[in-house]
Write a protein that holds these residues in place. Structure first.
Motif, PDB file in Angstrom:
ATOM      1  N   TYR A 101      -4.020  -7.879  -2.661  1.00 33.52           N
ATOM      2  CA  TYR A 101      -2.868  -7.308  -3.140  1.00 33.52           C
ATOM      3  C   TYR A 101      -1.942  -8.770  -3.696  1.00 33.52           C
ATOM      4  O   TYR A 101      -1.506  -9.424  -2.711  1.00 33.52           O
ATOM      5  CB  TYR A 101      -2.011  -6.542  -2.484  1.00 33.52           C
ATOM      6  CG  TYR A 101      -2.626  -5.257  -2.244  1.00 33.52           C
ATOM      7  CD1 TYR A 101      -2.602  -4.171  -3.163  1.00 33.52           C
ATOM      8  CD2 TYR A 101      -3.285  -4.762  -1.035  1.00 33.52           C
ATOM      9  CE1 TYR A 101      -3.573  -3.024  -2.838  1.00 33.52           C
ATOM     10  CE2 TYR A 101      -3.449  -3.353  -0.637  1.00 33.52           C
ATOM     11  CZ  TYR A 101      -3.985  -2.627  -1.610  1.00 33.52           C
ATOM     12  OH  TYR A 101      -4.556  -1.353  -1.499  1.00 33.52           O
ATOM     13  N   ALA A 103      -5.954  -7.198   2.032  1.00 32.74           N
ATOM     14  CA  ALA A 103      -5.968  -6.044   2.637  1.00 32.74           C
ATOM     15  C   ALA A 103      -7.473  -5.762   3.223  1.00 32.74           C
ATOM     16  O   ALA A 103      -7.591  -4.962   4.202  1.00 32.74           O
ATOM     17  CB  ALA A 103      -5.588  -4.931   2.067  1.00 32.74           C
ATOM     18  N   LYS A 155      -5.474   1.035  13.229  1.00 31.33           N
ATOM     19  CA  LYS A 155      -3.700   1.132  13.164  1.00 31.33           C
ATOM     20  C   LYS A 155      -3.097   1.082  11.827  1.00 31.33           C
ATOM     21  O   LYS A 155      -3.835   0.771  10.718  1.00 31.33           O
ATOM     22  CB  LYS A 155      -3.275  -0.255  13.908  1.00 31.33           C
ATOM     23  CG  LYS A 155      -3.604  -0.091  15.443  1.00 31.33           C
ATOM     24  CD  LYS A 155      -2.916  -1.296  15.937  1.00 31.33           C
ATOM     25  CE  LYS A 155      -3.109  -1.424  17.417  1.00 31.33           C
ATOM     26  NZ  LYS A 155      -3.028  -2.669  17.920  1.00 31.33           N
ATOM     27  N   SER A 156      -1.866   1.535  11.853  1.00 30.72           N
ATOM     28  CA  SER A 156      -1.141   1.618  10.438  1.00 30.72           C
ATOM     29  C   SER A 156      -1.268  -0.028   9.949  1.00 30.72           C
ATOM     30  O   SER A 156      -1.024  -0.931  10.568  1.00 30.72           O
ATOM     31  CB  SER A 156       0.231   1.924  10.734  1.00 30.72           C
ATOM     32  OG  SER A 156       0.730   1.840   9.585  1.00 30.72           O
ATOM     33  N   GLY A 157      -1.467  -0.004   8.565  1.00 31.79           N
ATOM     34  CA  GLY A 157      -1.577  -1.454   7.884  1.00 31.79           C
ATOM     35  C   GLY A 157      -3.150  -1.922   8.148  1.00 31.79           C
ATOM     36  O   GLY A 157      -3.395  -2.706   7.533  1.00 31.79           O
ATOM     37  N   ALA A 158      -4.016  -1.310   8.824  1.00 35.78           N
ATOM     38  CA  ALA A 158      -5.250  -1.812   8.712  1.00 35.78           C
ATOM     39  C   ALA A 158      -6.070  -2.074   7.615  1.00 35.78           C
ATOM     40  O   ALA A 158      -7.124  -2.587   7.610  1.00 35.78           O
ATOM     41  CB  ALA A 158      -6.106  -1.142  10.046  1.00 35.78           C
ATOM     42  N   GLY A 159      -5.775  -1.208   6.635  1.00 37.70           N
ATOM     43  CA  GLY A 159      -6.752  -1.134   5.610  1.00 37.70           C
ATOM     44  C   GLY A 159      -7.360   0.094   5.190  1.00 37.70           C
ATOM     45  O   GLY A 159      -8.166   0.070   4.180  1.00 37.70           O
ATOM     46  N   LYS A 160      -7.203   1.349   5.998  1.00 35.32           N
ATOM     47  CA  LYS A 160      -8.128   2.555   5.738  1.00 35.32           C
ATOM     48  C   LYS A 160      -7.745   2.935   4.301  1.00 35.32           C
ATOM     49  O   LYS A 160      -8.697   3.294   3.584  1.00 35.32           O
ATOM     50  CB  LYS A 160      -7.336   3.421   6.894  1.00 35.32           C
ATOM     51  CG  LYS A 160      -7.639   3.073   8.337  1.00 35.32           C
ATOM     52  CD  LYS A 160      -7.221   3.851   9.240  1.00 35.32           C
ATOM     53  CE  LYS A 160      -5.814   4.358   9.356  1.00 35.32           C
ATOM     54  NZ  LYS A 160      -4.554   3.243   9.375  1.00 35.32           N
ATOM     55  N   SER A 161      -6.278   3.217   4.034  1.00 33.22           N
ATOM     56  CA  SER A 161      -6.383   3.890   2.573  1.00 33.22           C
ATOM     57  C   SER A 161      -6.975   2.919   1.488  1.00 33.22           C
ATOM     58  O   SER A 161      -7.457   3.360   0.579  1.00 33.22           O
ATOM     59  CB  SER A 161      -4.785   4.148   2.242  1.00 33.22           C
ATOM     60  OG  SER A 161      -4.340   4.898   3.334  1.00 33.22           O
ATOM     61  N   GLN A 163      -3.273  10.573   0.836  1.00 29.10           N
ATOM     62  CA  GLN A 163      -2.380  10.482   2.062  1.00 29.10           C
ATOM     63  C   GLN A 163      -0.793  11.143   1.802  1.00 29.10           C
ATOM     64  O   GLN A 163      -0.446  11.547   2.453  1.00 29.10           O
ATOM     65  CB  GLN A 163      -1.978   9.033   2.483  1.00 29.10           C
ATOM     66  CG  GLN A 163      -1.512   8.849   3.740  1.00 29.10           C
ATOM     67  CD  GLN A 163      -1.448   7.567   4.666  1.00 29.10           C
ATOM     68  OE1 GLN A 163      -1.996   6.748   3.772  1.00 29.10           O
ATOM     69  NE2 GLN A 163      -1.288   7.368   5.593  1.00 29.10           N
ATOM     70  N   HIS A 201      -5.550   9.489  12.264  1.00 31.32           N
ATOM     71  CA  HIS A 201      -4.623   8.720  13.328  1.00 31.32           C
ATOM     72  C   HIS A 201      -5.180   9.570  14.532  1.00 31.32           C
ATOM     73  O   HIS A 201      -4.993   8.909  15.882  1.00 31.32           O
ATOM     74  CB  HIS A 201      -3.145   8.679  13.106  1.00 31.32           C
ATOM     75  CG  HIS A 201      -2.945   7.727  12.507  1.00 31.32           C
ATOM     76  ND1 HIS A 201      -2.286   7.689  11.388  1.00 31.32           N
ATOM     77  CD2 HIS A 201      -2.680   6.323  12.740  1.00 31.32           C
ATOM     78  CE1 HIS A 201      -1.926   6.655  10.734  1.00 31.32           C
ATOM     79  NE2 HIS A 201      -2.302   5.859  11.567  1.00 31.32           N
TER      80      HIS A 201
HETATM   81  N1  LIG Z   1       0.058  -2.186  -3.376  1.00 30.49           N
HETATM   82  C1  LIG Z   1       0.173  -3.143  -2.309  1.00 30.49           C
HETATM   83  N2  LIG Z   1       0.722  -4.123  -2.543  1.00 30.49           N
HETATM   84  C2  LIG Z   1       0.944  -5.126  -1.595  1.00 30.49           C
HETATM   85  N3  LIG Z   1       0.440  -4.729  -0.353  1.00 30.49           N
HETATM   86  C3  LIG Z   1      -0.204  -3.671  -0.072  1.00 30.49           C
HETATM   87  C4  LIG Z   1      -0.263  -2.545  -0.896  1.00 30.49           C
HETATM   88  N4  LIG Z   1      -0.840  -1.469  -0.492  1.00 30.49           N
HETATM   89  C5  LIG Z   1      -1.292  -1.794   0.629  1.00 30.49           C
HETATM   90  N5  LIG Z   1      -0.843  -3.004   1.032  1.00 30.49           N
HETATM   91  C6  LIG Z   1      -1.101  -3.814   2.309  1.00 30.49           C
HETATM   92  O1  LIG Z   1      -2.156  -3.703   2.583  1.00 30.49           O
HETATM   93  C7  LIG Z   1      -2.417  -3.246   3.801  1.00 30.49           C
HETATM   94  C8  LIG Z   1      -3.161  -2.389   4.074  1.00 30.49           C
HETATM   95  O2  LIG Z   1      -2.659  -1.106   3.654  1.00 30.49           O
HETATM   96  P1  LIG Z   1      -3.328   0.453   3.782  1.00 30.49           P
HETATM   97  O3  LIG Z   1      -2.487   1.303   2.819  1.00 30.49           O
HETATM   98  O4  LIG Z   1      -4.564   0.389   3.464  1.00 30.49           O
HETATM   99  O5  LIG Z   1      -3.138   0.742   5.350  1.00 30.49           O
HETATM  100  P2  LIG Z   1      -3.571   1.915   6.303  1.00 30.49           P
HETATM  101  O6  LIG Z   1      -4.493   1.622   7.388  1.00 30.49           O
HETATM  102  O7  LIG Z   1      -3.802   3.093   5.433  1.00 30.49           O
HETATM  103  O8  LIG Z   1      -2.141   2.251   7.229  1.00 30.49           O
HETATM  104  P3  LIG Z   1      -1.522   3.653   7.295  1.00 30.49           P
HETATM  105  O9  LIG Z   1      -2.128   4.243   8.548  1.00 30.49           O
HETATM  106  O10 LIG Z   1       0.022   3.496   7.609  1.00 30.49           O
HETATM  107  O11 LIG Z   1      -1.707   4.505   6.220  1.00 30.49           O
HETATM  108  C9  LIG Z   1      -1.072  -3.241   4.638  1.00 30.49           C
HETATM  109  O12 LIG Z   1      -0.649  -4.271   5.344  1.00 30.49           O
HETATM  110  C10 LIG Z   1      -0.128  -2.993   3.386  1.00 30.49           C
HETATM  111  O13 LIG Z   1       1.222  -3.485   3.731  1.00 30.49           O
END
Ligand SMILES: Nc1ncnc2c1ncn2[C@@H]1O[C@H](COP(=O)(O)OP(=O)(O)OP(=O)(O)O)[C@@H](O)[C@H]1O
Ligand SMILES: [Mg+2]
Length: 310
Positions: free
Chosen positions: A16, A25, A44-50, A98, A208
């Protein structure tokens, strides 16, 4: 039978870029998803799942790497333009986001009808009936004519699930679909997902809730943009699938199953059995040899006599 994975993710990197700088990510993710899997993704939150889900639905573009989906035809999803991608996704995948992403100006019923009306797979009358049926399935039909703003988060989540099932897609991709639900409703939704898998659908689901992981056929752990662990939760079933695929590779020709001749019939006169695949490595289980001790034991059981304690 197509032995290639249903979804193939090859060395996918997602960076990103923002004013604050670049953020990686996903760091070269490789993943095969087979037909009929119920795949869980935890981390964990922010791991990159979404981000990973967005790569396999084509909702977002990978910085590098490739995603191939072989539902009805083989599609390299990042080679499609936006219109082709939207149409293909509408017919092939149901996505539960989500953040639900319901359209605020449409009623719940209209939100669920929308994917059907866009893809034209159902007549307008049928799409209305089907939307109501799906809302009933997730137990939210009594609010069908409300706007999303007037229902709770958990209720919106259930509408998002109903909408994802609208076109009866082969693949369901769900990002925390039970995250806003109470435990009873979450369980009901999970039961529904299990039934969908039994009926042949493939589900990829982020959660989660570590309590749910034994109910997946497999789950992955993502940390810092990488798959760091993989667990086969239903070992037997996954093992069975592998064995079946291996057998198909080694002996793919169908043959008539031999059928036991009935009394007075020669084996040749007996009706041919149903067409099945014969596996050379399948040896019939040997009958237990009758031994003197075995016979005695059988007699004892028949007479109902219990052994006297020594
Ligand atoms: N559009 C974006 N621009 C910049 N960074 C992003 C963007 N989308 C996600 N990120 C970053 O990429 C990383 C992964 O994000 P992602 O949303 O995939 O996490 P996640 O595992 O789904 O977390 P959660 O459990 O909180 O939903 C995070 O550090 C997030 O801050
Ligand atoms: Mg997320």
């Amino acid at each position: 039978m197509n032995l290639q994975p249903l979804i193939e993710i090859r060395n996918v990197v997602k960076v990103y870029s923002s004013e604050a700088g670049d953020f990686t990510a996903l760091r070269g993710v490789d993943l095969d998803i087979r037909r009929g899997e119920f795949l869980g993704i935890v981390g964990k939150s922010g791991a990159g799942k979404s981000t990973l889900l967005n790569m396999l639905t084509g909702v977002d573009h990978a910085t590098s790497g490739e995603v191939v989906v072989r539902a009805e035809k083989e599609v390299y999803i990042h080679r499609l333009d936006e219109d082709e991608l939207a149409l293909w996704r509408g017919q092939t995948m149901g996505v539960v986001y989500q953040s639900f992403q319901l359209l605020p100006m449409l009623t719940l019923l209209e939100n669920v009808m929308l994917p059907m009306d866009l893809c034209g797979l159902y007549s307008p009358r049928k799409s209305r009936e089907r939307a109501l049926e799906l809302l009933r399935l997730v137990e939210i039909d009594e609010h069908a004519n409300k706007l999303p703003a007037f229902i709770s988060g958990g209720q919106q989540q259930r509408v998002a699930i109903a909408r994802a099932l609208a076109n009866d897609p082969a693949i369901l991709v769900a990002d925390e679909p039970t995250g806003s639900l109470d435990s009873v409703t979450a369980d009901h939704i999970f039961d529904l997902f299990e039934k969908l898998v039994e009926s042949g659908k493939t589900i990829v689901m982020v959660t989660h809730d570590s309590g749910l992981t034994p109910r997946f056929s497999r789950h992955l752990v993502i940390a810092d943009g990488q798959i760091v662990a993989e667990h086969a939760d239903k070992l037997l079933e996954v093992g069975k699938l592998d064995a079946m695929e291996e057998r198909l590779r080694t002996f793919p020709e169908p043959v008539a199953a031999p059928q036991e001749a009935e009394d007075g019939e020669t084996a040749e006169e007996a009706e041919p059995g149903p067409i099945v695949r014969a596996w050379p490595q399948d040896k019939p289980e040997k009958k237990k040899k009758k031994t003197k001790e075995g016979k005695k034991e059988k007699k004892k059981k028949k007479s109902g006599k219990k052994e006297k304690p020594e």
